[in-house]
Design an enzyme around this catalytic site. Structure first.
Site, short mmCIF file in Angstrom:
data_model
loop_
_atom_site.label_atom_id
_atom_site.label_comp_id
_atom_site.label_asym_id
_atom_site.label_seq_id
_atom_site.Cartn_x
_atom_site.Cartn_y
_atom_site.Cartn_z
N LYS A 1 0.82 -1.35 -0.23
CA LYS A 1 -0.07 0.18 0.13
C LYS A 1 0.92 1.00 -0.35
CE LYS A 1 -2.06 -2.25 2.63
NZ LYS A 1 -1.69 -3.55 3.30
N GLU B 1 -0.72 -7.19 9.48
CA GLU B 1 0.89 -6.62 8.79
C GLU B 1 1.92 -6.90 9.83
OE1 GLU B 1 0.61 -4.25 5.74
OE2 GLU B 1 -1.61 -4.85 5.86
N LYS C 1 -5.63 2.35 2.79
CA LYS C 1 -7.16 1.60 1.76
C LYS C 1 -7.44 2.90 1.06
CE LYS C 1 -5.92 -2.86 3.21
NZ LYS C 1 -6.28 -3.62 3.77
N1 HSE Z 1 -3.44 -6.30 7.40
C1 HSE Z 1 -3.97 -6.60 6.17
C2 HSE Z 1 -5.90 -6.85 6.83
C3 HSE Z 1 -3.97 -7.67 4.99
O1 HSE Z 1 -5.73 -7.40 8.36
O2 HSE Z 1 -6.79 -6.10 5.81
C4 HSE Z 1 -4.19 -6.97 3.80
O3 HSE Z 1 -4.17 -5.35 3.48
#
Ligand code: HSE
Length: 339
Positions: free
Chosen positions: A124, A208, A223
């Protein structure tokens, strides 16, 4: 044409796309005429390997899963050199996300695009911070910069708005954009503690590398920024998006919601009103009858409010090894269709 694939970052997603390509090699060739070799892998833990005719992927997967350094086709080239000098035609940038600087991924992306090699990323950082510049660089070199995996894993979102929904004007996007926190809220409602459920989310590969990004809402904010800019042309920065995570939600808050026939969800939204676009991320108590209240576990959901179709909702996995690996596959196939 045979695609020569390079992978930067052999963690969850790097291993996921490798497993998919390995399992589906014959199917992809038969059905789509998609032929490939994975010729280069660069990983800061396992090392850098290159074989212009194709690497031994089962061996690499075995070594990585055992936490061992790669032993075959090892090169002493750094990432810049392996991107530039290898016979790769496309790089999958799958290193960890840094939403402050975009590094080190942004350097990989720039080097590959400047070398005339396509880039596919689920990272991202480059998408949220530098999309317009990278897209311009790709267009200039007549290659692709593709980012489907940055939002809601392989569940089609960017492709949906650019493909089937092209022609509809989108005035609002609202939904659940982080799998880790949705999984945590689901399990906390069943009685699991915050600490225990976060550990499970990490083990399952949802979270993450640094889960602070998930629980504080920063991942969802990245996002939301990508969606606001790419889908709605907002031209906003990450810092413009108001953001609150789930760290403040305690068992008593979950009980309060239950008593009111509601459920906590971390909601990301982008809205256009009187020509102005605003975006935010924050926990909300949602009525149990609302469609988003039924979205449980690591599943994500997004509703697009459009002028021609009204509301269109897509629900699907938002995180995970194979689920995000699939996003990389869809972008590889899109590049193949264009080639
Ligand atoms: N850590 C992110 C989530 C992974 O839990 O949605 C996908 O971007």
């Amino acid at each position: 044409m045979k695609h020569k694939i390079g992978i930067l970052g052999f963690g969850t997603v790097g291993q996921g796309i490798s497993e998919i390509l390995l399992d589906k090699k014959e199917y992809l060739k038969k059905k789509y005429g998609f032929k490939f070799d994975i010729v280069a892998v660069a990983d800061f833990i396992f090392g850098n390997v290159y074989n212009p005719k194709g690497l031994n992927i089962p061996q690499l997967l075995k070594e990585a899963k055992a936490g061992k350094k790669f032993t075959q086709d090892v090169v002493d080239w750094d990432n810049k050199k392996i991107i530039q000098k290898s016979n790769t035609t496309v790089w999958c940038e799958l290193t960890y996300t840094d939403l402050n600087t975009g590094g080190p991924a942004i350097d990989h992306v720039k080097t590959a695009l400047k070398s005339g090699k396509h880039v596919i990323t689920s990272n991202k950082g480059p998408a949220a911070l530098f999309y317009p510049e990278m897209k311009k660089l790709a267009d200039k070199n007549n290659i692709k910069f593709m980012i489907e995996g940055t939002v809601v894993a392989g569940t089609p979102v960017i492709n949906l708005t650019e493909g089937p929904l092209a022609g509809c004007e989108i005035s609002k996007i609202r939904g659940i954009l982080n799998g880790t926190t949705n999984y945590m809220l689901t399990e906390m409602e069943k009685g699991m503690s915050y600490e225990d459920v976060l550990k499970v989310a990490q083990e399952k590969g949802y979270a993450e590398a640094d889960p602070t990004g998930d629980v504080e809402g920063y991942d969802a904010r990245g996002k939301v920024t990508i969606l606001a800019n790419i889908v709605m042309g907002a031209g906003i920065k990450i810092a413009d998006v108001a953001c609150k995570g789930i760290t403040g939600i305690k068992p008593k808050d979950i009980e309060t919601a239950k008593k009111q026939n509601k459920r906590w969800k971390l909601i990301g939204s982008v809205e256009k009103k009187a020509g102005k676009i605003t975006a935010s991320v924050g926990p909300e108590m949602i009525d149990l009858g609302h469609p988003l209240a039924g979205v449980m576990g690591a599943i994500n959901a997004l509703t697009f409010t459009t002028d021609l179709l009204g509301d269109v909702t897509i629900v699907g996995p938002g995180a995970g090894k194979i689920e995000t690996g699939f996003a990389i596959l869809t972008d590889l196939l899109a590049i193949h269709r264009n080639s």
